[in-house]
Design an enzyme around this catalytic site. Sequence first.
Site, PDB file in Angstrom:
ATOM      1  N   SER A 107       0.834  -1.198   0.000  1.00  0.00           N
ATOM      2  CA  SER A 107       0.000   0.000   0.000  1.00  0.00           C
ATOM      3  C   SER A 107       0.873   1.254   0.000  1.00  0.00           C
ATOM      4  CB  SER A 107      -0.890  -0.020   1.235  1.00  0.00           C
ATOM      5  OG  SER A 107      -1.684   1.120   1.244  1.00  0.00           O
ATOM      6  N   GLY A 108       0.608   2.150  -0.885  1.00  0.00           N
ATOM      7  CA  GLY A 108       1.352   3.407  -0.964  1.00  0.00           C
ATOM      8  C   GLY A 108       2.582   3.316  -1.847  1.00  0.00           C
ATOM      9  N   THR A 112      -1.621   2.644  -8.037  1.00  0.00           N
ATOM     10  CA  THR A 112      -2.705   3.371  -8.707  1.00  0.00           C
ATOM     11  C   THR A 112      -2.128   4.439  -9.643  1.00  0.00           C
ATOM     12  OG1 THR A 112      -4.087   2.972  -6.802  1.00  0.00           O
ATOM     13  CG2 THR A 112      -4.802   4.707  -8.299  1.00  0.00           C
ATOM     14  N   ASN A 157      -1.118   5.445   3.158  1.00  0.00           N
ATOM     15  CA  ASN A 157      -1.296   6.114   1.866  1.00  0.00           C
ATOM     16  C   ASN A 157      -2.469   7.084   1.963  1.00  0.00           C
ATOM     17  OD1 ASN A 157      -1.597   6.843  -0.766  1.00  0.00           O
ATOM     18  ND2 ASN A 157      -1.845   4.764  -1.567  1.00  0.00           N
ATOM     19  N   SER A 160      -5.348   5.776  -0.597  1.00  0.00           N
ATOM     20  CA  SER A 160      -5.222   4.318  -0.685  1.00  0.00           C
ATOM     21  C   SER A 160      -6.463   3.708  -1.325  1.00  0.00           C
ATOM     22  CB  SER A 160      -5.031   3.766   0.728  1.00  0.00           C
ATOM     23  OG  SER A 160      -4.868   2.386   0.633  1.00  0.00           O
ATOM     24  N   SER A 161      -6.217   2.810  -2.286  1.00  0.00           N
ATOM     25  CA  SER A 161      -7.340   2.123  -2.939  1.00  0.00           C
ATOM     26  C   SER A 161      -7.908   1.133  -1.941  1.00  0.00           C
ATOM     27  CB  SER A 161      -6.861   1.381  -4.179  1.00  0.00           C
ATOM     28  OG  SER A 161      -6.064   2.230  -4.968  1.00  0.00           O
ATOM     29  N   GLY A 387      -2.752  -2.867  -2.182  1.00  0.00           N
ATOM     30  CA  GLY A 387      -1.443  -3.463  -1.925  1.00  0.00           C
ATOM     31  C   GLY A 387      -1.407  -4.250  -0.618  1.00  0.00           C
ATOM     32  N   GLU A 389      -0.898  -5.321   2.968  1.00  0.00           N
ATOM     33  CA  GLU A 389      -1.041  -4.429   4.113  1.00  0.00           C
ATOM     34  C   GLU A 389      -0.695  -5.126   5.426  1.00  0.00           C
ATOM     35  OE1 GLU A 389      -4.583  -1.353   2.754  1.00  0.00           O
ATOM     36  OE2 GLU A 389      -5.069  -3.100   3.967  1.00  0.00           O
TER      37      GLU A 389
HETATM   38  N1  ATP Z   1       5.165   8.200 -10.032  1.00  0.00           N
HETATM   39  C1  ATP Z   1       4.821   8.979  -9.006  1.00  0.00           C
HETATM   40  N2  ATP Z   1       5.137  10.279  -9.017  1.00  0.00           N
HETATM   41  C2  ATP Z   1       4.795  11.089  -7.996  1.00  0.00           C
HETATM   42  N3  ATP Z   1       4.128  10.672  -6.912  1.00  0.00           N
HETATM   43  C3  ATP Z   1       3.780   9.385  -6.826  1.00  0.00           C
HETATM   44  C4  ATP Z   1       4.099   8.472  -7.881  1.00  0.00           C
HETATM   45  N4  ATP Z   1       3.613   7.265  -7.546  1.00  0.00           N
HETATM   46  C5  ATP Z   1       3.019   7.409  -6.322  1.00  0.00           C
HETATM   47  N5  ATP Z   1       3.116   8.679  -5.900  1.00  0.00           N
HETATM   48  C6  ATP Z   1       2.590   9.228  -4.639  1.00  0.00           C
HETATM   49  O1  ATP Z   1       2.342   8.170  -3.794  1.00  0.00           O
HETATM   50  C7  ATP Z   1       1.019   8.162  -3.356  1.00  0.00           C
HETATM   51  C8  ATP Z   1       0.514   6.755  -3.258  1.00  0.00           C
HETATM   52  O2  ATP Z   1       0.463   6.165  -4.486  1.00  0.00           O
HETATM   53  P1  ATP Z   1      -0.669   5.146  -4.884  1.00  0.00           P
HETATM   54  O3  ATP Z   1      -1.978   5.634  -4.432  1.00  0.00           O
HETATM   55  O4  ATP Z   1      -0.492   4.870  -6.284  1.00  0.00           O
HETATM   56  O5  ATP Z   1      -0.275   3.903  -4.095  1.00  0.00           O
HETATM   57  P2  ATP Z   1      -0.918   2.458  -4.164  1.00  0.00           P
HETATM   58  O6  ATP Z   1       0.174   1.529  -4.454  1.00  0.00           O
HETATM   59  O7  ATP Z   1      -2.038   2.483  -5.092  1.00  0.00           O
HETATM   60  O8  ATP Z   1      -1.431   2.208  -2.726  1.00  0.00           O
HETATM   61  P3  ATP Z   1      -2.740   1.423  -2.279  1.00  0.00           P
HETATM   62  O9  ATP Z   1      -2.384   0.001  -2.345  1.00  0.00           O
HETATM   63  O10 ATP Z   1      -2.920   1.882  -0.895  1.00  0.00           O
HETATM   64  O11 ATP Z   1      -3.785   1.843  -3.164  1.00  0.00           O
HETATM   65  C9  ATP Z   1       0.281   8.929  -4.386  1.00  0.00           C
HETATM   66  O12 ATP Z   1      -0.854   9.558  -3.828  1.00  0.00           O
HETATM   67  C10 ATP Z   1       1.290   9.950  -4.875  1.00  0.00           C
HETATM   68  O13 ATP Z   1       1.270  11.059  -4.016  1.00  0.00           O
HETATM   69 MG    MG Z   2      -4.012   2.340  -5.106  1.00  0.00          MG
END
Ligand code: ATP
Ligand code: MG
Length: 1108
Positions: A107-108, A112, A157, A160-161, A387, A389
Amino acid sequence: MEVKTSLLDNMIGVGDMVLLEPLSEDSFLDNLKKRFDHSEIYTYIGSVVISMNPYRSLPIYTPEKVEEYRNRNFYELSPHIYALADEAYRSLRDQDKDQCILITGESGAGKTEASKLVMSYVAAVCGKGHEVNKVKEQLLQSNPVLEAFGNAKTVRNDNSSRFGKYMDIEFDFKGDPLGGVISNYLLEKSRVVKQPRGERNFHVFYQLLSGASDDTLRKLKLDRDFSKYNYLSLDSAAVNGLDDAANFRTVRNAMQIVGFMEDEVQSVLELVAAVLKLGNIEFKPESRCNGTDESRVKDKNDLKEMCELLGIEQSVLERAFSYRTVEAKMEKVSTTLNVAQAYYARDALAKNLYSRLFSWLVTRINESIQAQTKARHKVMGVLDIYGFEIFEDNSFEQFIINYCNEKLQQIFIELTLREEQEEYVREGIEWTNIEYFNNAIICDLIENNQNGILAMLDEECLRPGTVTDETFLDKLNTICADHQHFESRLNKNSKFLNDHSLPHNCFRIQHYAGKVLYRVEGFVDKNNDLLYRDLSQAMYKANHSLIKQLFPEGNPAKVNLKRPPTAGFQFRASVGTLMRNLQTKNPNYIRCIKPNDKKASHIFTDSLVCHQVRYLGLMENVRVRRAGYAFRQPYEPCLERYKMLCKRTWPHWKGPAREGVEVLMADLQIPAEEIAYGRSKIFIRNPRTLFFLEEKRKQCLQDLATLIQKIYRGWKCRTHFLLMKKSQIVVAAWYRRYAQQKKYRNIKSATTVVQSYTRGWQARKLLRELKYQKRCEEAVTTIAAFWHGTQARRELRRLKEEARRKHAVALIWAYWQGLKVRREYRKFFRANAGKKIYDFTIQRIIQKYFLGLKSNMPSMSPIDKKWPARPYGFLDGVHTELRKIFHHWRCKKYRDQFTEEKKAVYEEKLEASEIFKGKKALYPSSVSQPFKGDYLEISKNPKYQKLNSAVDEKVLLADVVNKINRANGKGTPRIFLLTKKNFVLADQKTGQVKASIPLPDVTSVSVSTQKDGFFALKLKEGSASAVKGDFLLSSEHLIEIITKLHRIGATAADREKLKVDISDEFLVQFKQDKVCVKFIQSSPKNGNSVSCKRKNNRLLEVSVPTSP
Ligand SMILES: Nc1ncnc2c1ncn2[C@@H]1O[C@H](COP(=O)(O)OP(=O)(O)OP(=O)(O)O)[C@@H](O)[C@H]1O
Ligand SMILES: [Mg+2]
């Protein structure tokens, strides 16, 4: 094109971990750190992309970058998520392979974000056009909507999804997007009613309260203040860097783009508001007479407002919070709910309401974005699942999320590690086995149908009797005790007995990504996911179309006593389907790594990253890659793809594909260690070799394309030329025709001009001549006129003079007469009467004269001598003159009617008159006698036929004459014929010719002046005819005979004119003697006939009686 090798040269660290030297966990982390510190967040392991979350925005997602990576070889540029997206998109478009992009990480870690980057890249590079852009926009705009409802801030996050999402993007054969299908997996609905500390509810609640207008909020009966709502945690309601109000507008806009109707959006917001209201309903106990507590709604205002929002009858819902109806064996039993049960029912309703709303949203979005055509399409799946957790307090949701991640790890292992090794073995390629951790055993622990944790939970839920979370844990402890990844305090395995980190109400699973401690509390309930039927029926009764749709089981007509499948069962089934789906597609991996726990940029926590590298199995991944070959392909497609690089294999290779590939590689001089020939595939060790092949192919394709272009252009030009030629001939023909027509017209008009000039000239010339002629004529006329004028004037002058004189004389005379008369008659007349009377009288006299003359005109005969008498003496001259004029006119008229014959007759008569008139007494009697000529009708009378034939020429005269005998003076009748040449004397009876004398021999004729018919024809002396002497003849028609003879002589050119002697005495030569013929007049007493007597030898006397 210059080959860029940026992947290998001038790189920060190593771009592809496969090329890392030496390979160890430390060097791996060092490389990641080094690159991360230089903002290089992407690194490859072969075709797998490692993505480090930078926690800040980097300038590497610009449109220029998109263009840079577009249609470029995967290894050509420095590692980037765009390179992977481009590779996946191109192999989908060009090689017709369905793709899936598997994004994993805790997660994070940035899953996404990565999924959105992939989608935006594909949207940027695929086709364009109004329809396509609309589809793209709808696909991209589905993200903000789902994120608002399905994402929340967690401790790990901020976005977070809280649901799993798999999106299939569908493309047509050209690579243009047609639409998509979204599948959602288990929303973490417990968050609706309760959020762990430091976390908050789903974004939409905060967005609605911050972003909606006052009016909207009033309609939704909401208050902007978060603190008014029990379901909203207050400690982290505001999130750094998150603008809920702005996001609300974005979401509303996105909903509009995706195709939500205004009333649909309103319904959705009403439901969201209803959930908030629901959270505010509180219960109080009310004691019943049987001693039990019954729950009652504390403050009915929220309940009322919620019921108004959803169109539910308040009492129905109120009752559903106080009673519960249980149906068993067709019997309905109603039990009361205590306060705790009422709260449980309320929360269950809120969770169900929200999760069903979320599923409806996904279905609704799918309706909008689904492909409009049923044509075959290619699919690119993007998987963005929650992701892995590990929280302090992990419950059923984490268990499910982590199970899903286990499955994804499994598929990664399946496809990358195990598959790879197995393939080497299968292909008979030498291979040193690489040890890796296969998490299949953990998956089995969770999902095994007999003794898997999920199966046991289901079993426990369905079991009759008292079922609690504890009984479930007991069950786990007995069944899973031996499993090496399952840990529990009450386990048979004594090693955990003293493990204080493991509470009694928990169990721990050693996941691939680490150990996670799960608290069993709520497992059974959450798995059952039950909603009291009274509540679902109350919802169904709502006067709100969306609510009605969301609770179909509330329909009393469709009461189903069967239990719905448990949440765990449903999730396992859908994950199973997803895995099967993913296995049919070509996988592309993005492995997301979180650099620190603080959501901070520039911080690289080694231990955290190391942990992720380990559990993601990245080291094994590199080792497998390095030990093996970077690229493999079956011989047929390999030969098909590269056969153009070798003359022997191009265009067709006859023989086994493998041999073809060997020949090809030998020809390209690829070093032997770079390639290995498997049973069905060729293996290429180094990506550079593949890149070399690709580059060569690209060049060769360009050449081939040029060749095809050349031939096509040649063909096109030739066809075009032939067409042009054909057209040119037609055009030329038309043009020539046109030109000739024009020329002809020009010549014609020129000719016409020339002709007209010539004609004009001729006409003018003629005109000139004619004018000249006319002028001449006019001149002549003028001259003549002048001459005549002069003459006339002269004459006129003369006449005038004469007239003047006469007039003068007359005037003098008249004056004199007048004077005399006046003197004489002055006494009788007045002065002027005399003249007038005179003029009148004269006029009347002349008038009378002319009228009298007209009525007394003589006949038209010229011999008519009559002419009326002159009435007045003074008209004497005029009268004589008029008579002369009339006679001349009459004669002319008479002459004009003469025929030629008659003219000849009259000429003869005229000639006779000229010869005899006044000279011979016989003549006057002959005038009235017509000159008949042929008195004997010799040609008609058969008697003279012989005679007629003896004479050659036309007979001019035929008559009986008397030939006077010299001896006695008697006459013998003889026929006398006169022709133009001679005269003939013949016997009257026999018609025998006695003499034929040519007329030239006749010199003269002698006749008397008397009335007798004697005449002597004297012949030329010495001529043959003159032998017998002259002829003395007598005829009644003497005048005619002599005239004709004279005429013949006059007209003949060869002779002299016949002389006619008229005298009463002439000599006639009879043979030798000349006899004188003398005519004397005898008295009538001696007879009326003429007699001839011989007086002597030399005298013949002819007595002619005188006329009385
Ligand atoms: N390529 C990137 N460039 C800039 N910031 C990023 C990038 N990837 C992720 N982030 C930052 O990290 C944060 C978390 O990313 P994201 O929501 O994609 O995580 P996740 O893997 O989907 O987590 P979860 O499993 O909780 O959904 C985003 O809100 C953004 O601020
Ligand atoms: Mg996500």
